[in-house]
Design an enzyme around this catalytic site. Structure first.
Site: not given
Length: 158
Positions: A120, A139
């Site tokens: 991330d 995401d």
């Protein structure tokens, strides 16, 4: 022909996510920047994160079993969406949204297989609220695809 839209959306979501992770994590080396990399602060900052759970760090697990369970769940969801979309004629928008969801989910699966966690790097804060969570483009594609599948369900192809 219509299934090509699903395939191209999935491939685009997968590629965009994997390329962005490679550039930010490996080329820009965001992990080596303690405060992150300001892009449009505080609205958008690149900050390194390793997600061993699901969105927003829920269900964090450092075990190999947890890793492979999450991989299995992700793959099962992708297969489920494919089967569901393949059972009836759906609009191009539904196929596109399904492709985004599948491409994003498979991009995160690749991370789990390669690294043992999902990479991330996106952090967004605004209006005096400091958001501690990081996420990635996969995401975003998963979320947008799922919302699209819900919003556009029932609109059959002509």
């Amino acid at each position: 022909m219509r299934s090509r839209l699903l395939l191209w959306a999935a491939l685009a979501a997968f590629a965009i996510d994997q390329i962005s992770k490679y550039l930010v994590v490996h080329v820009m080396r965001v992990a080596d920047q303690p405060g992150g990399i300001d892009v449009v602060p505080p609205l958008l900052v690149f900050k390194y994160g390793e997600n061993r759970g699901i969105n927003f760090g829920l269900f964090q697990g450092n075990s190999e079993a947890a890793r492979w369970i999450l991989i299995g769940i992700s793959v099962a969801i992708c297969v489920g969406v494919l089967v569901w979309l393949g059972r009836a004629a759906h609009s191009g928008l539904m196929l596109f949204c399904g492709g985004l969801l599948i491409g994003g989910a498979l991009a995160n699966v690749v991370d789990r297989v390669l690294y043992g966690f999902v990479l991330d790097f996106l952090n967004m804060s605004c209006c005096g609220i400091n958001n501690p969570f990081v996420f990635n483009l996969a995401d975003v594609f998963i979320f947008a695809g799922a919302i699209g599948l819900v919003l556009f369900d029932g609109k059959k192809a002509s």
